[in-house]
Scaffold this active site. Structure first.
Site, mmCIF file in Angstrom:
data_model
loop_
_atom_site.group_PDB
_atom_site.id
_atom_site.type_symbol
_atom_site.label_atom_id
_atom_site.label_comp_id
_atom_site.label_asym_id
_atom_site.label_seq_id
_atom_site.Cartn_x
_atom_site.Cartn_y
_atom_site.Cartn_z
ATOM 1 N N ARG A 244 46.412 -39.017 -22.957
ATOM 2 C CA ARG A 244 46.932 -40.009 -22.022
ATOM 3 C C ARG A 244 46.374 -41.397 -22.332
ATOM 4 O O ARG A 244 45.170 -41.579 -22.437
ATOM 5 C CB ARG A 244 46.594 -39.600 -20.580
ATOM 6 C CG ARG A 244 47.465 -38.465 -20.058
ATOM 7 C CD ARG A 244 47.014 -37.970 -18.707
ATOM 8 N NE ARG A 244 45.794 -37.167 -18.792
ATOM 9 C CZ ARG A 244 45.242 -36.530 -17.772
ATOM 10 N NH1 ARG A 244 45.794 -36.611 -16.568
ATOM 11 N NH2 ARG A 244 44.149 -35.813 -17.932
ATOM 12 N N LYS B 42 51.125 -21.674 -14.959
ATOM 13 C CA LYS B 42 49.753 -22.143 -15.137
ATOM 14 C C LYS B 42 48.771 -21.220 -14.430
ATOM 15 O O LYS B 42 47.714 -20.871 -14.971
ATOM 16 C CB LYS B 42 49.637 -23.574 -14.601
ATOM 17 C CG LYS B 42 48.352 -24.292 -14.920
ATOM 18 C CD LYS B 42 48.437 -25.721 -14.399
ATOM 19 C CE LYS B 42 47.171 -26.499 -14.667
ATOM 20 N NZ LYS B 42 47.236 -27.876 -14.082
ATOM 21 N N GLY C 230 41.204 -45.129 -23.357
ATOM 22 C CA GLY C 230 42.398 -44.443 -22.874
ATOM 23 C C GLY C 230 41.975 -43.352 -21.920
ATOM 24 O O GLY C 230 40.935 -43.442 -21.282
ATOM 25 N N ASP D 212 47.429 -23.884 -7.287
ATOM 26 C CA ASP D 212 48.346 -24.770 -8.005
ATOM 27 C C ASP D 212 49.767 -24.262 -7.781
ATOM 28 O O ASP D 212 49.985 -23.053 -7.676
ATOM 29 C CB ASP D 212 48.018 -24.802 -9.499
ATOM 30 C CG ASP D 212 48.594 -26.025 -10.191
ATOM 31 O OD1 ASP D 212 49.827 -26.072 -10.371
ATOM 32 O OD2 ASP D 212 47.829 -26.939 -10.540
ATOM 33 N N CYS E 166 41.395 -41.658 -16.675
ATOM 34 C CA CYS E 166 40.646 -42.366 -15.627
ATOM 35 C C CYS E 166 40.656 -43.882 -15.773
ATOM 36 O O CYS E 166 41.169 -44.591 -14.898
ATOM 37 C CB CYS E 166 39.204 -41.863 -15.601
ATOM 38 S SG CYS E 166 39.047 -40.144 -15.077
ATOM 39 N N GLU F 165 34.432 -37.773 -8.325
ATOM 40 C CA GLU F 165 33.882 -37.108 -9.509
ATOM 41 C C GLU F 165 33.491 -38.139 -10.558
ATOM 42 O O GLU F 165 34.077 -39.221 -10.639
ATOM 43 C CB GLU F 165 34.897 -36.112 -10.083
ATOM 44 C CG GLU F 165 36.284 -36.685 -10.375
ATOM 45 C CD GLU F 165 36.388 -37.335 -11.729
ATOM 46 O OE1 GLU F 165 35.510 -37.082 -12.580
ATOM 47 O OE2 GLU F 165 37.326 -38.118 -11.946
ATOM 48 N N PHE F 166 32.494 -37.774 -11.363
ATOM 49 C CA PHE F 166 32.037 -38.635 -12.456
ATOM 50 C C PHE F 166 31.910 -37.789 -13.734
ATOM 51 O O PHE F 166 30.870 -37.770 -14.388
ATOM 52 C CB PHE F 166 30.700 -39.289 -12.103
ATOM 53 C CG PHE F 166 30.768 -40.168 -10.879
ATOM 54 C CD1 PHE F 166 31.251 -41.463 -10.963
ATOM 55 C CD2 PHE F 166 30.359 -39.689 -9.637
ATOM 56 C CE1 PHE F 166 31.322 -42.269 -9.830
ATOM 57 C CE2 PHE F 166 30.421 -40.490 -8.509
ATOM 58 C CZ PHE F 166 30.904 -41.783 -8.612
ATOM 59 N N LEU F 167 32.995 -37.093 -14.053
ATOM 60 C CA LEU F 167 33.002 -36.194 -15.203
ATOM 61 C C LEU F 167 33.558 -36.902 -16.429
ATOM 62 O O LEU F 167 34.578 -37.585 -16.344
ATOM 63 C CB LEU F 167 33.857 -34.956 -14.904
ATOM 64 C CG LEU F 167 33.534 -34.180 -13.623
ATOM 65 C CD1 LEU F 167 34.498 -32.999 -13.476
ATOM 66 C CD2 LEU F 167 32.092 -33.702 -13.632
#
Length: 437
Positions: free
Chosen positions: A328, A35, A257, A30, A260, A148-150
């Site tokens: 978000r 961070k 919300g 990153d 995604c 991804e499907f998290l």
């Protein structure tokens, strides 16, 4: 396998940490130095149940490291691009971070490297990434899509025990390497689906837009229940027992919300329009959701009148869903802004989302918002309680305590958390979404 993950947002950090947990050597990269320093200490910059424990364990085992540079790329067999693809003003996905990451990675890869697009990207992005990489290296490489499907709040479980793994590719060598990578996670028999890169990109958007559509559908039906006097909980039971429909994502509430659904719905609508197609169902999904975010605020104004000056409302929860600090596109933002614009003040409690909410709601509204550290203190002196997020600790409250704290015994339950008769027996005026009251 040696793996580098570019980007330590929600997807990148969870994916990198979980790959380390199953034995791979992972470097997460990153550009944010503070961070990276935080993660090196074993501290997660996001709230996700169980993630801190995995970070600490894999850092200690020297399987997981963090960096601001790309030194690890040259030794990695697979390089995952997990950078953000935020929505532009027109709804299109901003791919500038992805393209820059692809260029930077290309300059550091070794022969036969597999560059994996983990970010959610519009259909056709794989070809653009391929062109960028080819311009910046003479090495042989492969481009794979691995959407991804998290679910936030259960991301580690979703990663470690996936319903399915989707691999988009155009050559068997890359496909075999990815199958080997994910094999430990699908031993219970769940499938790995191999398909074209384009189909993998479409699969991600189609899945999220379908789930968003289920949410908007049940919210639209709930509003009709309010009008006609039917009870959405009974209706939901009646339809969800049909295996063709199922019960997932059929809970009425204040609208979807998060990081995604809003972004992916907009992006697929935009992509369709680019190619002369109108996704009428998906466009309606977005329209219904936009209205739903203010549906409970409308009920509040109907109860008190359009001028809310002198009124203070206690929000229980501001995160877009439970078990996350992500705000978000949270309905709480739109609801709070609308009530404040009508003259009210808002006091709120959320176990994790408070700091992010104050940033997201906008400085203009700060003077009318107060955060407190206890759900009952949140109620003191307020005119009504509004449940916005379905945190477990909100589900069985002490109604006598609520009654003692509020100025008026009024509850606006945007999550349908409470049993109607229980609330009425306690003497409250009760509003929910689609429930017969």
């Amino acid at each position: 396998m040696k793996i580098t993950v570019i980007g330590t947002g929600y997807v990148g950090l969870v994916s990198g940490t979980c790959f380390a947990e199953i034995g791979h050597t992972v470097t997460c990269v990153d550009i944010d130095e503070s961070k990276v320093a935080m993660m090196r200490r074993g501290e997660s910059p996001i709230f996700e149940p169980g993630l801190n424990d995995l970070l600490e364990r894999n850092i200690k085992a020297e399987r997981l490291t963090f960096s601001t540079g790309l030194e690890s790329v040259k030794d990695s067999k697979s390089i995952f691009l997990a950078v953000g693809t935020p929505s532009g003003d027109d709804g299109s996905a901003n791919l500038s971070y992805l393209f820059q990451a692809a260029e930077d990675v290309a300059k550091n890869i070794s022969d036969d490297a597999i560059i994996v697009i983990k970010s959610t990207v519009p259909i056709g992005t794989c070809e653009k990434v391929k062109e960028i990489v080819a311009k910046n290296t003479n090495k042989k490489f492969h481009i794979v899509n691995n959407p991804e499907f998290l679910k936030e709040g259960s991301a580690i479980e979703d990663f470690m025990r996936p319903d399915r793994v989707v691999i988009g590719h155009n050559d068997p060598e890359a496909a075999n390497a990815m199958e080997e990578l994910y094999e430990p996670l699908v031993k219970q028999g769940n499938p790995i689906y191999m398909m074209s890169n384009l189909s993998a990109e479409m699969t991600k958007y189609a899945a999220n837009c379908f789930l968003a559509t289920k949410i908007s559908f049940i919210n639209d039906i709930a509003r009709l229940c309010d009008t006609l006097g039917a009870d959405i909980n009974e209706v939901r039971q009646g339809i969800s027992s049909d295996r063709r429909i199922g019960s997932h994502f059929l809970y009425p509430g204040p609208g979807y919300g998060g990081s995604c659904f809003p972004k992916d719905v907009k992006a697929l609508i935009y992509t369709a329009k680019e190619h002369g197609h109108t996704l009428r169902v998906v466009e309606s999904t977005e329209d219904v959701n936009d209205e739903q975010k203010l549906y409970m605020a409308t009920k509040i104004k109907k109860h008190y009148g359009s001028n809310l000056s002198g009124k203070t409302f206690a929000f229980w929860g501001v995160a877009f869903k439970a078990n996350t600090d992500d705000v978000r596109e949270s309905p709480a933002i739109y609801m709070a802004q609308d009530l404040i614009d009508a003259g009210a003040k808002v006091r709120f409690f959320d176990p994790e989302g408070g700091p992010n909410f104050m940033k997201a709601v906008g400085e203009k509204y700060h003077k009318s918002i107060e955060e407190v550290s206890n759900k009952y203190d949140c109620l003191s002196g307020c005119d009504a309680m509004v449940t916005v997020t379905e945190w477990r600790e909100f589900s069985t409250p002490d109604f006598s305590e609520i009654s003692a704290r509020l100025n008026e015994k009024v509850i606006f339950d945007a999550r349908n958390l409470f049993k109607t008769q229980k609330v009425l027996d306690e003497g409250f005026t009760y509003y929910a979404i689609g429930k017969k009251i």
